[in-house]
Every structure is written in C-alpha cells, then in structure tokens.
Design an enzyme around this catalytic site. Structure first.
Site, PDB file in Angstrom:
ATOM      1  N   GLU A  94       0.843  -1.190   0.000  1.00 31.11           N
ATOM      2  CA  GLU A  94       0.000   0.000   0.000  1.00 31.11           C
ATOM      3  C   GLU A  94       0.885   1.250   0.000  1.00 31.11           C
ATOM      4  O   GLU A  94       1.946   1.274   0.596  1.00 31.11           O
ATOM      5  CB  GLU A  94      -0.888  -0.008   1.241  1.00 31.11           C
TER       6      GLU A  94
ATOM      7  N   LYS B  66      -9.620   1.468  -2.431  1.00 31.39           N
ATOM      8  CA  LYS B  66      -9.794   0.925  -1.080  1.00 31.39           C
ATOM      9  C   LYS B  66     -11.173   1.281  -0.529  1.00 31.39           C
ATOM     10  O   LYS B  66     -11.571   2.450  -0.524  1.00 31.39           O
ATOM     11  CB  LYS B  66      -8.695   1.468  -0.173  1.00 31.39           C
TER      12      LYS B  66
ATOM     13  N   CYS C  76      -4.895  -3.387   2.760  1.00 30.95           N
ATOM     14  CA  CYS C  76      -4.605  -3.118   4.172  1.00 30.95           C
ATOM     15  C   CYS C  76      -5.801  -3.353   5.097  1.00 30.95           C
ATOM     16  O   CYS C  76      -6.146  -4.488   5.401  1.00 30.95           O
ATOM     17  CB  CYS C  76      -4.060  -1.699   4.311  1.00 30.95           C
TER      18      CYS C  76
END
Length: 284
Positions: free
Chosen positions: A43, A115, A156
């Site tokens: 990330e 995300k 993540c």
C-alpha cells in the site's frame, strides 16, 4: 491451472514519489530475476505523507502519475504481472483515492481497485488515524484473472472485513491479497492472525506485501510481508521491517485440495438473526 512464483516487495516509502519508484523498481527487478512472474508491492508505494495539504502537493491524476508510468514500462520490460498495492492519486473529480493497480506483462492496467474500508481509529497511546478525512472510499470489490489463477484485490484495513474476501472466494478467487501499511502497534497484535484467518476460512492463498520501519513522515509500520497457503501455513515471510523481497510458489491445485477437504464455501448458508432486541436494549 499451473503453479507460478509470486513475490512480495517490502518498502519504506518516504515523501518523494520518484525515490520511492526507484526503490520499488530495484526490488521488483531482483524478484523477477529470481523467477517471480507475479510481483506485489505494498500500500502507498508512491509515497507516505500524513499531511493532506502536503499529499495534494505531491500527487497527480492517474494518467499523469510518474510512478504508474514507470511501473507500466517495468512490467512490459520484465514481462511480469505487476500488482502495485496502491498509489495515492487524484480522481477525475479532484478527490484523493487509495488505488491499487494490476499491470499486465504488456504494460497495460488490467484492474483498478479503490480501497473500500477507511482506517478511522483511535489507538492506545494517543495514536489516531482518520483516512476518511483524506481519501474517498471505493464501493466495488474486484477480482483479476492471471493466466494461472483468479485473485481478489484488497488493501490493508480491508483485511479486517471478512465478507469482502468471502465474496471474492465465492466469485472464484483462489488467491486473496491485502498489501498494507499496517501500523507497528496493530501489526504486532493482529497481522499474522488476520492473514492466516482469511486464508483458512476461504481455503485460499493470501499474499500481502507491506510497508516497514520508521518513515519520513514519522509513522512506523510493521513490515512482515507474508504469503500464506490455503491451509493456513506461512509459505514465506520477511521476518522484519526492512526493505526487501521474498518469493513462494503458488499452486492453485493446493486451494482445490483444501476446498475438497473442508468445503466451507459450499456449506456456507444465508441466515437471519432473530431475538428480542428491544428487551435487551431495555435491560442495558
């Protein structure tokens, strides 16, 4: 489905996108030289910057992003599938997104993913994060087909939301991914168990490259890039927070065998929750 070699590149991204791109590219080349045909970076590969104003000064729209251009050339040059865990880029409407890119061996973007889950938490010791104050969340889950396997794309904090990975596994993904910049504190507590849990419950490989160490903006990330088998075994791990890379063989048939032994995806059932919730609220 044939086996292939996957690699995780571990980084310590700073504030300069050009320097970060050079660091990532050097490690990607090393992993490719070791036979990896799918290589994943963490990330925020292009930069880690805590200040929104400073971030806006250093990023650009996807089509202008110098890091993405360099990675597309590199994938073409090395003839690899290059999964950039995420870049901070400007969306068409000027909002910032945390966006993953899967780049084909021809140097074209095969898949994008923004995300979904924002890391908005207050941790013990005064550490506080509000990703939603900077980034616009995505709203669509994504899978990508490689020549050898279908895999799910995530980033993540997504790893804490099992329904996302369950949906990808039910959509045919035999490999799941969660490239990350886990904090040192949460990484020590939960990194390994979360990676192994997502692998076991979905009988899928999990591949997660990570940021590690003390960054230029002052944050500290956990590192420990990891590849986990569908049975929950750790196949490879960078057991530190230093920049580097590691590789492991991914055999899709291992996932097929695991699903035959424990057919949890087939056995999964829809259900409703019932109960006297009003009475419980009154008692509370």
């Amino acid at each position: 489905m044939n086996a292939f070699r996957a690699a995780c590149v571990q980084m310590r991204s700073g504030k300069n996108p050009s320097e970060n791109s050079l660091q990532a590219s050097a490690l990607i080349k090393q992993a490719a030289a070791d036979g990896a045909t799918y290589i994943q970076t963490p990330e925020m590969t292009n930069l880690l910057v805590g200040s929104k104003a400073e971030l806006l000064d250093r990023i650009s729209a996807e089509w202008q992003d110098v890091s993405l251009k360099a990675f597309k050339r590199l994938a073409d040059e090395l003839s690899i599938w290059l999964h950039i865990g995420s870049l901070a880029v400007l969306r068409e409407d000027g909002k910032i997104v945390n966006r993953a890119f899967v780049i084909s061996p021809e140097g074209s973007v095969a898949v994008r993913y923004d995300k979904i889950h924002m890391f908005d938490v207050d941790l013990p010791g005064g550490e506080s994060w509000r990703e939603s104050a900077t980034y616009q969340p995505g709203n669509s889950a994504v899978c990508c087909d490689l020549p050898w396997i279908r895999f799910g794309v995530a980033i993540c904090y997504d790893i804490r939301f099992p329904t996302l990975f369950r949906a990808q596994a039910k959509a045919g993904a035999f490999m799941l991914t969660a490239p990350a910049a886990f904090t040192q504190q949460t990484g020590q507590a939960h990194w390994h168990v979360l990676q192994r849990a997502r692998a076991i419950e979905n009988t899928s490989f999990v591949v997660s490259a990570a940021q590690g160490g003390l960054h230029e903006d002052g944050r500290e990330t956990y590192g420990h890039s990891i590849i986990v088998s569908p049975w929950g075994d750790v196949l490879a791990e960078l057991d530190n927070n230093e920049p580097g890379y590691m590789t492991a063989m991914i055999d899709p048939e291992s996932s097929t065998r695991a699903r035959q032994r424990i057919p949890s995806l087939q056995n999964d059932k829809e259900f409703e929750i019932s109960g006297d919730f009003r009475a419980a609220e009154t008692r509370a």
